[in-house]
Design a protein around this motif. Sequence first.
Motif, PDB file in Angstrom:
ATOM      1  N   UNK A 193      34.806-100.587  11.113  1.00  0.00           N
ATOM      2  CA  UNK A 193      34.508 -99.818   9.907  1.00  0.00           C
ATOM      3  C   UNK A 193      34.195-100.733   8.733  1.00  0.00           C
ATOM      4  N   UNK A 194      34.888-101.851   8.652  1.00  0.00           N
ATOM      5  CA  UNK A 194      34.606-102.784   7.565  1.00  0.00           C
ATOM      6  C   UNK A 194      33.265-103.499   7.778  1.00  0.00           C
ATOM      7  N   UNK A 195      32.935-103.805   9.033  1.00  0.00           N
ATOM      8  CA  UNK A 195      31.610-104.362   9.307  1.00  0.00           C
ATOM      9  C   UNK A 195      30.535-103.366   8.887  1.00  0.00           C
ATOM     10  N   UNK A 196      30.729-102.087   9.228  1.00  0.00           N
ATOM     11  CA  UNK A 196      29.738-101.058   8.902  1.00  0.00           C
ATOM     12  C   UNK A 196      29.577-100.894   7.394  1.00  0.00           C
ATOM     13  N   UNK A 197      30.691-100.792   6.686  1.00  0.00           N
ATOM     14  CA  UNK A 197      30.611-100.578   5.239  1.00  0.00           C
ATOM     15  C   UNK A 197      30.034-101.806   4.536  1.00  0.00           C
ATOM     16  N   UNK A 198      30.422-103.000   4.974  1.00  0.00           N
ATOM     17  CA  UNK A 198      29.868-104.211   4.365  1.00  0.00           C
ATOM     18  C   UNK A 198      28.387-104.374   4.716  1.00  0.00           C
ATOM     19  N   UNK A 199      27.983-103.887   5.885  1.00  0.00           N
ATOM     20  CA  UNK A 199      26.560-103.885   6.226  1.00  0.00           C
ATOM     21  C   UNK A 199      25.766-103.067   5.210  1.00  0.00           C
ATOM     22  N   UNK A 200      26.265-101.877   4.894  1.00  0.00           N
ATOM     23  CA  UNK A 200      25.571-101.025   3.930  1.00  0.00           C
ATOM     24  C   UNK A 200      25.505-101.682   2.547  1.00  0.00           C
ATOM     25  N   UNK A 201      26.625-102.282   2.106  1.00  0.00           N
ATOM     26  CA  UNK A 201      26.620-102.889   0.774  1.00  0.00           C
ATOM     27  C   UNK A 201      25.741-104.135   0.725  1.00  0.00           C
ATOM     28  N   UNK A 202      25.766-104.947   1.789  1.00  0.00           N
ATOM     29  CA  UNK A 202      24.940-106.156   1.805  1.00  0.00           C
ATOM     30  C   UNK A 202      23.464-105.802   1.860  1.00  0.00           C
ATOM     31  N   UNK A 203      23.122-104.765   2.604  1.00  0.00           N
ATOM     32  CA  UNK A 203      21.730-104.334   2.645  1.00  0.00           C
ATOM     33  C   UNK A 203      21.314-103.777   1.286  1.00  0.00           C
ATOM     34  N   UNK A 204      22.202-103.016   0.657  1.00  0.00           N
ATOM     35  CA  UNK A 204      21.911-102.518  -0.682  1.00  0.00           C
ATOM     36  C   UNK A 204      21.718-103.648  -1.673  1.00  0.00           C
ATOM     37  N   UNK A 243      16.814-106.364   6.374  1.00  0.00           N
ATOM     38  CA  UNK A 243      16.145-106.913   5.192  1.00  0.00           C
ATOM     39  C   UNK A 243      14.801-107.531   5.556  1.00  0.00           C
ATOM     40  N   UNK A 244      14.722-108.145   6.734  1.00  0.00           N
ATOM     41  CA  UNK A 244      13.448-108.707   7.192  1.00  0.00           C
ATOM     42  C   UNK A 244      12.388-107.617   7.270  1.00  0.00           C
ATOM     43  N   UNK A 245      12.789-106.442   7.761  1.00  0.00           N
ATOM     44  CA  UNK A 245      11.856-105.316   7.846  1.00  0.00           C
ATOM     45  C   UNK A 245      11.388-104.902   6.456  1.00  0.00           C
ATOM     46  N   UNK A 246      12.329-104.856   5.504  1.00  0.00           N
ATOM     47  CA  UNK A 246      11.968-104.509   4.120  1.00  0.00           C
ATOM     48  C   UNK A 246      10.967-105.525   3.571  1.00  0.00           C
ATOM     49  N   UNK A 247      11.225-106.816   3.812  1.00  0.00           N
ATOM     50  CA  UNK A 247      10.316-107.849   3.336  1.00  0.00           C
ATOM     51  C   UNK A 247       8.948-107.738   3.982  1.00  0.00           C
ATOM     52  N   UNK A 248       8.907-107.425   5.278  1.00  0.00           N
ATOM     53  CA  UNK A 248       7.625-107.272   5.967  1.00  0.00           C
ATOM     54  C   UNK A 248       6.823-106.115   5.381  1.00  0.00           C
ATOM     55  N   UNK A 249       7.517-105.017   5.063  1.00  0.00           N
ATOM     56  CA  UNK A 249       6.823-103.873   4.465  1.00  0.00           C
ATOM     57  C   UNK A 249       6.250-104.243   3.098  1.00  0.00           C
ATOM     58  N   UNK A 250       7.023-105.020   2.329  1.00  0.00           N
ATOM     59  CA  UNK A 250       6.520-105.471   1.028  1.00  0.00           C
ATOM     60  C   UNK A 250       5.318-106.399   1.203  1.00  0.00           C
ATOM     61  N   UNK A 251       5.402-107.255   2.214  1.00  0.00           N
ATOM     62  CA  UNK A 251       4.330-108.215   2.456  1.00  0.00           C
ATOM     63  C   UNK A 251       3.035-107.515   2.867  1.00  0.00           C
ATOM     64  N   UNK A 252       3.184-106.498   3.717  1.00  0.00           N
ATOM     65  CA  UNK A 252       2.008-105.820   4.260  1.00  0.00           C
ATOM     66  C   UNK A 252       1.524-104.665   3.394  1.00  0.00           C
ATOM     67  N   UNK A 253       2.470-103.981   2.738  1.00  0.00           N
ATOM     68  CA  UNK A 253       2.076-102.785   1.994  1.00  0.00           C
ATOM     69  C   UNK A 253       2.617-102.703   0.600  1.00  0.00           C
TER      70      UNK A 253
END
Length: 442
Positions: free
Chosen positions: A46-57, A189-199
């Motif tokens: 649960x802590x991995x999941x919640x920290x995943x959301x905050x780190x991605x945010x 985050x890599x996916x987010x960066x790729x979307x920014x790079x391409x679109x």
Amino acid sequence: MRADEHWYGNPALDKAYRTLVDEEDARVCRNISDEACHVVPGNFFLQILSHFFTKLGDAVANPKTVLPWLLSALAAPGFFTALLVPIRESGSLIPQLFIASYVRRVAQRKWAFVLGCVLQAVAVLAMALVAVGLDGMAAGTGLIAALVLFSLARGLCSVASKDVLGKTVPKTRRGQVNGWSAAAAGLVTITVGALLLLGGGEAGDTAVYLLLLGGAALLWLLAAASYGAIREYPGATTGGGNAFSEAIHRLDRLRTDAPFRRFVIARALLLCSALTAPFIIMLAHEQTRGAALVLGLFVIADGLASLLSAPFWGRFADASSRRVMVLAGAGAGGVGLTLVVLTQVAPALAQSAWLYPLFFFLLAIAHAGVRLGRKTYVVDLAGGDKRTDYVSVSNTVIGVVLLLMGSVGLLTAVVPVAGVILLLSGMGIAGAWLSARLPEVT
């Protein structure tokens, strides 16, 4: 059956936990209560999941990359950009001595984290509204105001999360909580960066920022929901008296506790891993063009660094968080030093658009190590009821240091950007040297 029962007493979850920590006796519990020991796998994930959301945010609403581009798109005055990192970091760190007094009054401190996540969601949503409805001076003022709220809420989460981690996850497992969540967030985050790079399109396309910030607000709400499901047993509520007098009392630990004092000094020097990043971006702007391209490349580099390095740093921190601080601090200093040398001896290479995201990637790897190392170190160093004090005192002191060091940016008026990077690199090497002299706590 409780709604969150699938997180506890689940054989598949227990097996996944044993596999992930990669030890024969994953049930050995060090430095936590017997009752907490029985529900470690559920709390771990649960802590991995919640920290995943905050780190991605955090990655999506990043003050080193995304927010500066947003201010530029909204034609806000340049001095607002200079305020982003100091306010975001210091605003969450300096008040922690007083925030700690509130947290100490709460027997189940996960609820302080949940409140902090909800407030961060509100702040990021306000930033999204600024992107839609304001520009110029009004946009800069509105975004900074929202960032102040965000930073204060982040400080609440910081104090609470380390205390909950220390109560619910045993020693030799804590570094992996942050490591695996950072790796997962890095992948997305890599996916987010790729979307920014391409679109990502034009710098003035505010719809891109609206989607980014609206998504980040949703991520913090998901983090609040997952963290609320953690099974935390009530703890001590001593030390929650008058905020000011308690703050003065806690600060005295810097005088009386020598290992803690050395840790705080080492951590202050290791701030170079965070402070160098904006100057690498400034160097890139001096030599290259194309904001949308650069933004995408830097976001990808940041995410890729977390994906590749965080699990390694997490396991390494559980073996020796002190050595992680040494290696990562020296690495951060070496990255800045090498980049400056390259730009000076190879002017043609300095104009390459790929050079700066590459060094940003290497710096982000070192920064991930610094963060995981010092977070794990302070939790293991403290133990028991001292944990909240250690976290709040060190964070408050570091917040003040950050504000003072934020003025380093003023040096660019008289010193080349490369000179500032050299200064920060020297700090990193000094921080690694001092970290090597800290006691082992794992």
